[in-house]
Structure formats: C-alpha cells, structure tokens
Write a protein that holds these residues in place. Structure first.
Motif, short mmCIF file in Angstrom:
data_model
loop_
_atom_site.label_atom_id
_atom_site.label_comp_id
_atom_site.label_asym_id
_atom_site.label_seq_id
_atom_site.Cartn_x
_atom_site.Cartn_y
_atom_site.Cartn_z
N PRO A 262 0.80 -1.23 0.00
CA PRO A 262 0.00 0.00 0.00
C PRO A 262 0.83 1.28 0.00
O PRO A 262 0.30 2.35 -0.30
N TYR A 263 2.12 1.18 0.33
CA TYR A 263 2.96 2.37 0.34
C TYR A 263 3.66 2.60 -1.00
O TYR A 263 4.42 3.54 -1.15
N PHE A 264 3.39 1.74 -1.99
CA PHE A 264 3.96 1.88 -3.33
C PHE A 264 2.97 2.61 -4.22
O PHE A 264 2.37 2.03 -5.11
N GLY A 265 2.74 3.88 -3.98
CA GLY A 265 1.80 4.64 -4.79
C GLY A 265 0.44 4.77 -4.12
O GLY A 265 0.27 4.51 -2.93
N PHE A 266 -0.56 5.21 -4.89
CA PHE A 266 -1.92 5.37 -4.38
C PHE A 266 -2.68 4.06 -4.53
O PHE A 266 -2.63 3.44 -5.58
N THR A 267 -3.40 3.67 -3.50
CA THR A 267 -4.23 2.47 -3.58
C THR A 267 -5.58 2.82 -4.23
O THR A 267 -5.94 3.99 -4.38
N ASP A 268 -6.32 1.78 -4.58
CA ASP A 268 -7.62 1.97 -5.21
C ASP A 268 -8.56 2.74 -4.28
O ASP A 268 -9.30 3.62 -4.72
N GLU A 269 -8.53 2.41 -3.00
CA GLU A 269 -9.39 3.10 -2.02
C GLU A 269 -9.01 4.57 -1.91
O GLU A 269 -9.88 5.44 -1.79
N GLU A 270 -7.71 4.85 -1.96
CA GLU A 270 -7.26 6.25 -1.86
C GLU A 270 -7.69 7.06 -3.07
O GLU A 270 -8.08 8.23 -2.95
N VAL A 271 -7.63 6.46 -4.26
CA VAL A 271 -8.06 7.17 -5.47
C VAL A 271 -9.57 7.40 -5.43
O VAL A 271 -10.07 8.44 -5.90
N THR A 272 -10.33 6.46 -4.87
CA THR A 272 -11.77 6.65 -4.71
C THR A 272 -12.05 7.91 -3.90
O THR A 272 -12.93 8.72 -4.25
N GLU A 273 -11.30 8.09 -2.82
CA GLU A 273 -11.50 9.27 -1.97
C GLU A 273 -11.05 10.53 -2.69
O GLU A 273 -11.68 11.59 -2.55
N ILE A 274 -9.96 10.44 -3.45
CA ILE A 274 -9.48 11.60 -4.20
C ILE A 274 -10.55 12.08 -5.18
O ILE A 274 -10.78 13.28 -5.35
N CYS A 275 -11.22 11.12 -5.81
CA CYS A 275 -12.23 11.47 -6.82
C CYS A 275 -13.46 12.15 -6.21
O CYS A 275 -14.25 12.77 -6.93
N LYS A 276 -13.62 12.05 -4.91
CA LYS A 276 -14.74 12.71 -4.24
C LYS A 276 -14.44 14.17 -3.91
O LYS A 276 -15.33 14.92 -3.55
N GLN A 277 -13.19 14.56 -4.03
CA GLN A 277 -12.79 15.92 -3.67
C GLN A 277 -13.18 16.91 -4.76
O GLN A 277 -13.19 16.57 -5.95
N PRO A 278 -13.49 18.14 -4.37
CA PRO A 278 -13.99 19.14 -5.34
C PRO A 278 -13.01 19.42 -6.49
O PRO A 278 -13.45 19.74 -7.60
N MET A 279 -11.70 19.34 -6.21
CA MET A 279 -10.74 19.69 -7.27
C MET A 279 -10.63 18.62 -8.36
O MET A 279 -10.01 18.84 -9.39
N CYS A 280 -11.25 17.45 -8.14
CA CYS A 280 -11.15 16.35 -9.11
C CYS A 280 -12.40 16.28 -9.97
O CYS A 280 -13.49 16.03 -9.47
N SER A 281 -12.24 16.49 -11.26
CA SER A 281 -13.37 16.38 -12.19
C SER A 281 -13.16 15.25 -13.19
O SER A 281 -13.87 15.16 -14.19
N ILE A 282 -12.16 14.39 -12.94
CA ILE A 282 -11.89 13.24 -13.79
C ILE A 282 -12.46 12.00 -13.13
O ILE A 282 -12.33 11.81 -11.91
N SER A 283 -13.07 11.13 -13.90
CA SER A 283 -13.70 9.95 -13.33
C SER A 283 -12.64 8.95 -12.85
O SER A 283 -11.53 8.90 -13.38
#
Length: 582
Positions: A262-283
């Motif tokens: 999990p420390y080798f980059g972003f995990t799938d769960e972490e990207v899911t949370e990133i996509c919920k943030q206002p600055m992210c408009s990419i699916s």
C-alpha cells in the motif's frame, strides 16, 4: 538545524501537508509507525524501499525526516494525521514501555541524504576553481557535506576536532560521536542507487561508494551508530555487486513488496477518496485506465484477512498531474529518458521484442527474478531484463503468495502502454517484425472477407505461448487473439470496445475508426463449441449494427463471427459486409 544533519521543517512533505485542504494529500503517515517498531531492533532497523521514479520516494523520506529530526518542529503537522493514532511498546532503558507517536517526534538526530541534491551540488563543485582538500569525487563530497554540518553543531564539534576528523571519514565521525555521547542517528538516504545509474560506467566509483555504505551498515562499529537506516531508490540492493554489501537490509520492491504494497503509490481506495474531492473532475474509471495496474497479491496472514488480498496501485505523480490539468495523459515518460528501456528491449534475449509486442496487446509473459543481479550493466538473460523493467516501472508483475521468484509480466496501464508503443515504433526493426506483418495480414483478410485466412491467423495466435493455458478454452482467449492480432495495424486508426452496448445486447468486440471514413467498422462476435454462423446470426438478431445505420453514416460495416471448438481445437470464421442503407 542543517540541510543534511537534523534538517528543519520546510521540505516537500510539510509543504504538501500544509495544502491538504486545497490540494491532493494522501495520508501515508501510518508508515512512520512501521519504522518506530523497527527502531534499535537489530537488522530490522535496516530497511530499503525501491520503487520506480515518481512513486513518492522523496516525499516519504522527507516525511520521516520531518517526524524524527530534532531540527524540525512538526507537532502541529502530524497531530491530525494517521500516525497520531500510533500506540506501541518499546524497551527503553531496559524497561518495556507503552508509547505514543510523540515518543520520538522531533527528538532524534537525523542524517538526510537526498542523493539527487548531493549530485547537483557536486556538479557545481566540479566547476569551481578552489577545491576542498581530500575531496576528489562524489563519494568524498557526500562524506564532506555530512561532516561539515556535524562540525557546525556545537555539541558534536569538540568531539570531532579532538579526534582529528578531516573532510572525509563519515564512519569515523559518527563512531566518535556515538562512543563519546552515546548518541545514535536515524539515517535516511533517498535515491541510494544514483551513483550506479548516473555513473554506471565508473566501477571504481561504485566500489568506493558501496565500501562507504558497507562501513556504515555492515561493520559492527558503524552499525551501532544508527537507530534506523532507511534507503530508497529504483534498483534493488540485495545482490548489488558480488560482495552483497547491503544484504542485511530488509528490502521491499516492485518484485517483492510484501505487506508494504500500500505504500507503493496510491491504492484503489485512496483514489476513490481523491475522486470525491472538489478539485477532481476526472472519473475514477479514467484514472484507473491510465495510471493503475500495478497489482500485488498479499498473503492473507500478512493482513490478517481470511483470504489473500489484492492491492491495486496507481502511479501517484501521474494521478496528481492529471487532476491538476483536468486531463489524463502520458506524464510518466516525460520525467526521464527512455534510453534504458530501449537498450534492454533491443538486447532481445530469447525474443524479448516479440514478448513486448505481445504484452502491449494485452498478453502476459512468464519470468523468474531469481538470477536478477539488480544492476543496469550485467544483464545476461530475458529474466533479468524483465526483472529490471519491472523495477523501473515499465512493466507490472503478479504472482501468487508463496510463488517464490516466479512472476508474470504485463503492461500495467495506458500511460505505460503509450510509452512503450512510442519506443517500439521508433526502433529500426519495427516494420520487419513478424507480429507487425501478421497484424497487417489479419486486417486485410477481414477487409477482403477472407474468412479462412482470418481463422488461420486467429488460431495461430490462440496456440501461441502468450495465451494462458488456464484460460485457453474460454471466449476471453479469442477476444485477446483478435485484439493482439489487430493491434499494430489498428492501434493508431481505431478505437476498440469490448462488451459494447449495441442494439438489443452487448457486442463482444467492436473496432470503430477514429476519423478516417475509408476504414470499415468491424463488429466481432465470439462463440465456443457452437458455430461461426451462430456468432454471425447473433450480431444480426441482436441488431448490434443499429447504432451505425444513422442518417448520413455511409461507413462500411463488417460483421465477423468466430467459433472455437474445444474438442477439435479448430477455429472457424464467417465474414459479411452489412448492406448499405437505402
């Protein structure tokens, strides 16, 4: 407070943490807890993490420096992050003690060597007229930078002066401090392998560098000076040079990430949370297509799960750039030259070129990293090439727990695929490769309605080593055969879609020209143990071509039915041209 000894609070990690409410910040500070558990724990205090470029190595090293360094003041930085929940037990002064994350927060003597920074300073030093006594190369210069700052510390300076420590001799300097003051250091080295990459032809310099590290971490006198040693780089270290000078390090890399995946980059769960943030408009689906694909299987017992755990990892730098630019693209290859990958592919041990072409079409290739010597020079086999390409990030690999050193290599995502395609297309051998010629032949066979030749070519691909034995009899294998077969002819001119909603169902595979009106649309249906006619009839009955009969759309549409008999191992095909709309 210095640059290399007890660095301060301002660094890439603290800058990122300060912007976490307005920018992408993924909290990996629970990793600090993993290092706390290893403090003064014998050989466990020696750890190395080797990852591809742009996978967060430098930020992580500065995160550790921000936490441990007595020259920093980062309590407010860490108080709301994951590490604040750390609770452990350590033996301190002979007694077991329950501790929190504050036990070592900004209380340790730290040496931080960012070798990229050291190399930059050394190149500037070389241009100077005045030279420093005893400093003749980057290894001497590295020691000089640390010793210079140790001598500027009022606590250490008298000891080093009395011992007669000159401009080099880092092992002697740290040993004196340790013996006189009973002080141990946290040693952090980012890009440990820079000398092996940037000075790859200078074996004398490499030996001198490894001797310096061996003096620090192999000799008992040197080793006792450290509570923790943490190295990062691209290349693994355990078999580096014939002496295995650093084989006492506990190492985690892209071939063997173990519980630290999990420390080798972003995990799938972490990207899911990133996509919920206002600055992210990419699916998330688009981010996954472009930057995910580094997959690691963890043994169930490692994560205390009942079943094995599959960790999906994304390239973190590329995810951040895509979100900042609101556009997915190939950001990874632009960060460095691809010369090393080109050199490795062109070695062509045991048909590496064919293997790369197959993986670009979606296949996998078996390799074994047992003989990998972890350097970029002494490469003598395909296994070693694929091992190195995996470590460099050009390939992903997977293997079941307890699989030892056996892995399957694959192209992990669209970003890497585009990088490798660009590399291949620039090579002088590109147009003469049998796979390229086969691709053109298959495309022309379909266009000319030559069902027999189409079936023969698909059968040849199906019986190649690139089709998994386990999935051989599945329709999925036929899908791979067509994608693989047509890729090099159709890649630049077509978009391909699998299970495309069309008419009354889902078409197995559809190739649609990107722009050229003179190229045909190809709708392909697969069957196993039925008939090619059944496949063709399904295209017609489900009206898969309906979306391409719009007014004004005069493009040619080809209907292709393919069947594979698992009993006779034969392939059959029928091809028809859809009548033009009146």
């Amino acid at each position: 407070m210095g640059t290399f000894v007890n660095p301060g609070s301002n660094n890439p990690f603290t800058e990122l943490a300060a912007k976490q409410d307005s920018w992408i910040f993924v909290d990996k500070t629970d990793f600090i807890g993993e290092t706390i558990d290893r403090l003064d724990a014998g050989d466990l205090k020696l750890i190395a993490f080797t990852k591809p470029r742009r996978f967060g190595k430098t930020v992580t090293a500065h995160m550790l420096a921000s936490y441990y360094s007595k020259g920093a003041d980062c309590k407010t930085v860490f108080s709301g992050l994951k590490v604040a929940g750390y609770a452990g037990t350590k033996t301190i002064n002979g007694q077991k003690k329950k501790i929190t994350y504050e036990e070592y927060l900004n209380k340790c003597n730290v040496i931080l060597l960012d070798m990229n920074n050291v190399n930059y300073k050394f190149r500037n030093y070389v241009r100077r007229t005045a030279k420093i006594e005893e400093v003749s190369d980057i290894v001497d210069f590295t020691e000089y930078l640390v010793i210079k700052e140790l001598k500027e510390d009022p606590e250490f300076a008298p000891i080093l002066t009395k011992a007669g420590i000159s401009n080099i001799g880092i092992n002697d300097a740290l040993s004196e401090i340790h013996q006189k003051l009973n002080i141990s250091f946290v040693f952090l080295m980012d890009e440990w392998d820079l000398i092996y990459r940037e000075y790859r032809d200078n074996e004398t310099l490499q030996e001198k560098f490894i001797d310096m590290l061996a003096g620090l971490f192999k000799a008992t006198e040197g080793l006792s000076c450290f509570s923790l040693a943490y190295l990062t780089g691209i290349l693994p270290i355990k078999k580096y040079n014939s002496e295995s000078a650093l084989n006492n390090f506990d190492e985690y890399n892209m071939l063997q990430p173990d519980t630290f995946a999990p420390y080798f980059g972003f995990t799938d769960e972490e990207v899911t949370e990133i996509c919920k943030q206002p600055m992210c408009s990419i699916s998330k689906d688009l981010l996954k297509e472009w930057y995910e694909g580094y997959k690691f299987t963890l043994d169930a017992k490692d994560k205390e799960h009942k079943n094995n755990v599959l960790i999906d990892v994304y390239n973190p730098n590329s995810v951040c750039k895509a979100i900042s630019r609101n556009n997915c693209g190939n950001f990874w290859s632009s960060t460095s030259s691809n010369k090393e990958a080109i050199r490795l592919i062109n070695m062509n041990f045991a048909g590496i070129k064919d293997d790369i072409l197959s993986m670009l079409a979606g296949g996998t290739v078996f390799f074994n990293f047992r003989s990998f010597n972890s350097n970029m020079v002494s490469i003598t086999s395909k296994d070693q090439v694929f091992s190195l390409l995996t470590c460099l990030g050009y390939l992903g690999c997977n293997g079941q727990p307890n699989a030892g050193t056996e892995r399957y290599a694959y192209v992990p995502n669209r970003e890497i695929r585009e990088t490798l395609i660009d590399i291949v297309r620039e090579q002088p051998w590109y147009n003469s490769m049998p796979v390229i010629e086969r691709s053109e032949k298959l495309f022309q066979a379909i266009r000319s309605l030559n069902a027999k030749t189409t079936a023969e070519i698909v059968g040849g691909i199906h019986n190649s080593p690139y089709v998994s034995v386990i999935g051989y009899n599945k329709e999925e294998a036929l899908v791979f055969c067509l994608i693989s077969g047509l890729m090099w002819c159709a890649e630049s001119s077509y978009d391909s879609f699998r299970e495309l909603p069309a008419g009354k169902g889902f078409a197995d595979l559809v190739f649609v020209p990107k722009s050229r009106a003179d190229l045909p649309i190809m709708i392909i249906e697969f069957k196993r143990d039925y008939s090619a006619e059944d496949a063709l009839n399904q295209i017609k009955e489900q009206d898969y071509a309906a979306r391409y009969r719009q007014d004004g759309d005069v493009r040619e549409v080809l209907l292709v039915g393919l069947n594979y008999s698992s009993e006779t191992k034969e392939h059959h095909c029928v091809i028809e041209k859809m009548p033009q709309k009146n």
